[in-house]
Design a protein around this motif. Structure first.
Motif, PDB file in Angstrom:
ATOM      1  N   ILE A 193     -43.839  41.841 -20.087  1.00 24.18           N
ATOM      2  CA  ILE A 193     -43.386  42.988 -19.435  1.00 24.18           C
ATOM      3  C   ILE A 193     -44.515  43.583 -18.362  1.00 24.18           C
ATOM      4  CG2 ILE A 193     -42.389  45.066 -19.301  1.00 24.18           C
ATOM      5  CD1 ILE A 193     -41.101  44.360 -21.959  1.00 24.18           C
ATOM      6  N   ASN A 194     -45.625  43.681 -19.076  1.00 25.06           N
ATOM      7  CA  ASN A 194     -46.652  44.248 -18.089  1.00 25.06           C
ATOM      8  C   ASN A 194     -47.234  43.326 -17.232  1.00 25.06           C
ATOM      9  OD1 ASN A 194     -48.951  46.199 -18.151  1.00 25.06           O
ATOM     10  ND2 ASN A 194     -50.335  44.516 -18.699  1.00 25.06           N
ATOM     11  N   THR A 195     -47.339  42.208 -17.223  1.00 22.39           N
ATOM     12  CA  THR A 195     -47.404  41.366 -16.262  1.00 22.39           C
ATOM     13  C   THR A 195     -46.640  41.219 -14.985  1.00 22.39           C
ATOM     14  OG1 THR A 195     -48.895  39.706 -17.655  1.00 22.39           O
ATOM     15  CG2 THR A 195     -48.166  38.878 -15.405  1.00 22.39           C
ATOM     16  N   TRP A 196     -45.416  41.388 -15.499  1.00 19.30           N
ATOM     17  CA  TRP A 196     -44.209  41.218 -14.571  1.00 19.30           C
ATOM     18  C   TRP A 196     -44.126  42.572 -13.665  1.00 19.30           C
ATOM     19  CZ3 TRP A 196     -41.387  38.028 -12.072  1.00 19.30           C
ATOM     20  CH2 TRP A 196     -40.005  38.237 -11.374  1.00 19.30           C
ATOM     21  N   THR A 197     -44.221  43.673 -14.369  1.00 17.17           N
ATOM     22  CA  THR A 197     -44.174  44.877 -13.628  1.00 17.17           C
ATOM     23  C   THR A 197     -45.622  44.975 -12.618  1.00 17.17           C
ATOM     24  OG1 THR A 197     -45.118  45.948 -15.573  1.00 17.17           O
ATOM     25  CG2 THR A 197     -42.651  46.144 -15.081  1.00 17.17           C
ATOM     26  N   SER A 198     -46.734  44.821 -13.142  1.00 19.84           N
ATOM     27  CA  SER A 198     -47.780  44.583 -12.370  1.00 19.84           C
ATOM     28  C   SER A 198     -47.763  43.753 -11.199  1.00 19.84           C
ATOM     29  CB  SER A 198     -49.116  44.374 -13.186  1.00 19.84           C
ATOM     30  OG  SER A 198     -49.230  45.146 -14.112  1.00 19.84           O
ATOM     31  N   GLU A 199     -47.404  42.500 -11.256  1.00 23.23           N
ATOM     32  CA  GLU A 199     -47.151  41.848 -10.187  1.00 23.23           C
ATOM     33  C   GLU A 199     -46.098  42.412  -8.923  1.00 23.23           C
ATOM     34  OE1 GLU A 199     -49.558  39.676  -9.396  1.00 23.23           O
ATOM     35  OE2 GLU A 199     -50.510  39.921 -11.250  1.00 23.23           O
ATOM     36  N   LEU A 200     -45.009  42.668  -9.356  1.00 21.90           N
ATOM     37  CA  LEU A 200     -44.000  43.379  -8.464  1.00 21.90           C
ATOM     38  C   LEU A 200     -44.717  44.620  -7.762  1.00 21.90           C
ATOM     39  CD1 LEU A 200     -40.671  43.199 -10.866  1.00 21.90           C
ATOM     40  CD2 LEU A 200     -41.429  41.747  -8.746  1.00 21.90           C
ATOM     41  N   HIS A 201     -45.522  45.445  -8.583  1.00 23.94           N
ATOM     42  CA  HIS A 201     -46.210  46.492  -7.827  1.00 23.94           C
ATOM     43  C   HIS A 201     -47.176  45.918  -6.816  1.00 23.94           C
ATOM     44  CE1 HIS A 201     -47.733  50.578  -7.196  1.00 23.94           C
ATOM     45  NE2 HIS A 201     -49.080  50.161  -7.525  1.00 23.94           N
ATOM     46  N   ASN A 202     -47.985  44.871  -7.351  1.00 22.20           N
ATOM     47  CA  ASN A 202     -48.893  44.338  -6.206  1.00 22.20           C
ATOM     48  C   ASN A 202     -48.279  43.592  -5.076  1.00 22.20           C
ATOM     49  OD1 ASN A 202     -50.823  44.439  -7.968  1.00 22.20           O
ATOM     50  ND2 ASN A 202     -50.945  42.536  -8.945  1.00 22.20           N
ATOM     51  N   LEU A 203     -47.018  43.244  -5.227  1.00 15.77           N
ATOM     52  CA  LEU A 203     -46.077  42.678  -4.159  1.00 15.77           C
ATOM     53  C   LEU A 203     -46.140  43.882  -3.178  1.00 15.77           C
ATOM     54  CD1 LEU A 203     -43.907  40.715  -2.676  1.00 15.77           C
ATOM     55  CD2 LEU A 203     -42.353  41.951  -4.090  1.00 15.77           C
ATOM     56  N   LYS A 204     -45.579  44.959  -3.591  1.00 14.35           N
ATOM     57  CA  LYS A 204     -45.607  45.962  -2.514  1.00 14.35           C
ATOM     58  C   LYS A 204     -46.765  46.595  -2.041  1.00 14.35           C
ATOM     59  CE  LYS A 204     -44.449  50.921  -2.618  1.00 14.35           C
ATOM     60  NZ  LYS A 204     -44.029  52.195  -3.366  1.00 14.35           N
ATOM     61  N   VAL A 205     -47.817  46.740  -2.778  1.00 13.46           N
ATOM     62  CA  VAL A 205     -49.152  47.432  -2.414  1.00 13.46           C
ATOM     63  C   VAL A 205     -49.864  46.310  -1.397  1.00 13.46           C
ATOM     64  CG1 VAL A 205     -51.230  48.048  -3.129  1.00 13.46           C
ATOM     65  CG2 VAL A 205     -49.427  48.884  -4.304  1.00 13.46           C
ATOM     66  N   ASN A 206     -49.884  45.036  -1.939  1.00 19.36           N
ATOM     67  CA  ASN A 206     -50.720  43.976  -1.043  1.00 19.36           C
ATOM     68  C   ASN A 206     -50.279  43.713   0.154  1.00 19.36           C
ATOM     69  OD1 ASN A 206     -53.055  44.290  -2.836  1.00 19.36           O
ATOM     70  ND2 ASN A 206     -51.917  42.569  -4.374  1.00 19.36           N
ATOM     71  N   VAL A 207     -48.843  43.590   0.231  1.00 19.98           N
ATOM     72  CA  VAL A 207     -47.967  43.271   1.382  1.00 19.98           C
ATOM     73  C   VAL A 207     -48.349  44.129   2.346  1.00 19.98           C
ATOM     74  CG1 VAL A 207     -45.703  42.810   2.303  1.00 19.98           C
ATOM     75  CG2 VAL A 207     -46.322  41.523   0.340  1.00 19.98           C
ATOM     76  N   ASN A 208     -48.229  45.412   2.136  1.00 15.98           N
ATOM     77  CA  ASN A 208     -48.150  46.370   3.197  1.00 15.98           C
ATOM     78  C   ASN A 208     -49.662  46.622   3.546  1.00 15.98           C
ATOM     79  OD1 ASN A 208     -45.549  47.018   3.886  1.00 15.98           O
ATOM     80  ND2 ASN A 208     -45.372  47.601   1.660  1.00 15.98           N
ATOM     81  N   LYS A 209     -50.780  46.261   2.648  1.00 12.50           N
ATOM     82  CA  LYS A 209     -52.117  46.353   2.899  1.00 12.50           C
ATOM     83  C   LYS A 209     -52.655  45.078   3.854  1.00 12.50           C
ATOM     84  CE  LYS A 209     -56.606  45.829   0.746  1.00 12.50           C
ATOM     85  NZ  LYS A 209     -57.409  45.618  -0.611  1.00 12.50           N
TER      86      LYS A 209
END
Length: 322
Positions: A193-209
């Motif tokens: 769960i921790n990995t999955w939620t972290s990577e979904l957050h990375n998706l949002k942050v890094n894409v828009n970076k």
């Protein structure tokens, strides 16, 4: 930066990055006593099924602690938790209220481009599951998306249940200002769960970076080596997990042709300017749902329910996403 998603939806901004729901089947599962989590028996699951939801959106900095509280409380041996649980899942909401519409669509495009690889991190039976259809399972969702993008007010066509049961549920946006990700299977494994939620957050942050808009994202995908492209969005360890299959490059490219129409449907700068001007002149008009007039991300669920804490008598609204 222009108007934000919350402005077009006529909603307040909402603190917190993520909302999490975990559906579990077991015996005598606890309904109270887990800090920061609400619980309710769920008849759509098997006997003893319970859905646990964060009582409010959580900051990513608080995420590990919050997940640890729920996974430590739900001992698989003590409660005879069913695994695998084909009727249960883990749903994650990512808060886009404070993003621009272009940022929103860039993240949505990036998810769909990489969706087939993301499902490699989920149990195999989630592929083709009718409650979390991938874009390759139901390309018709793009028709709704493209029609919405032609409207003067973004997100006005996304309230339909026709697009709700996708791996990326955009119907959640009109209600909560979030995107819901439904691909993960039922689990109480902390690391998963921790990995999955972290990577979904990375998706949002890094894409828009890294990317200005969907067409910029697709241009980079077409120019870069596939691994380099993935590393601009996700963590290296996660990429190793989702690219173990020898056909991973084919899996990645499978959706590229499907979403090209979305990525290149507009001059995104012109589109952003147009919808900003319309909002400035006409104002926002909140999308109203007859079954839930005050829906808000992290406060009231898609099918509004109330959880009563029988210990202290406090009534709290919870997210229920079944």
């Amino acid at each position: 930066m222009g108007y934000l998603v919350k402005d077009f939806l006529g909603k307040r901004g909402k603190k917190g990055d993520l909302g999490i729901e975990i559906e579990v089947e077991g015996e005598n599962l606890p309904l109270t006593g887990i800090l920061g989590w609400a619980a309710k028996p769920d008849g759509t699951l098997g006997a003893g099924g319970v859905e646990y939801t964060t009582t409010a959106p959580i900051e990513v900095s608080e995420k590990q602690q919050s997940i640890r509280l729920i996974t430590d409380a739900l001992s698989p041996k003590k409660y005879k938790i069913k695994n695998p649980c084909s009727r249960g899942s883990v749903h994650v909401h990512s808060n886009f209220l404070n993003s621009t519409p272009v940022q929103y669509w860039t993240s949505a495009t990036a998810y769909w481009l990489t969706e087939n690889l993301l499902f490699n991190f989920c149990d195999p039976y989630r592929k083709g599951n009718c409650f979390c259809l991938r874009l390759t399972d139901g390309e018709g969702v793009l028709k709704t998306i493209l029609n919405d993008l032609r409207k003067d007010r973004p997100f006005s066509l996304l309230s339909t249940n026709n697009i709700r049961y996708c791996g990326q549920n955009l119907a959640a946006t009109a209600k909560f200002g979030s995107i819901e990700y439904r691909g993960m299977s039922s689990t109480v494994d902390f690391d998963k769960i921790n990995t999955w939620t972290s990577e979904l957050h990375n998706l949002k942050v890094n894409v828009n970076k890294h990317y200005k808009n969907p067409s910029d994202l697709m241009d980079s995908y077409l120019k870069l080596d596939a691994k380099d492209f993935l590393e601009s969005i996700y963590g290296v360890g996660f990429i190793r997990e989702i690219t173990k299959d020898k056909s991973w490059r084919d899996n990645l490219s499978e959706n590229a042709g499907i979403i090209s129409e979305l990525a290149y449907t507009h001059d995104w700068d012109e589109w952003a300017s147009k919808i900003d001007d319309i909002l400035k002149n006409k104002g926002a008009q909140e999308i109203i749902f007859p079954e839930d007039l005050h829906a808000d991300f992290g406060e009231i669920p898609q099918a509004a329910r109330t959880f009563v804490n029988t210990t202290n008598g406090i009534t709290a609204n919870t997210i229920t996403l079944r």
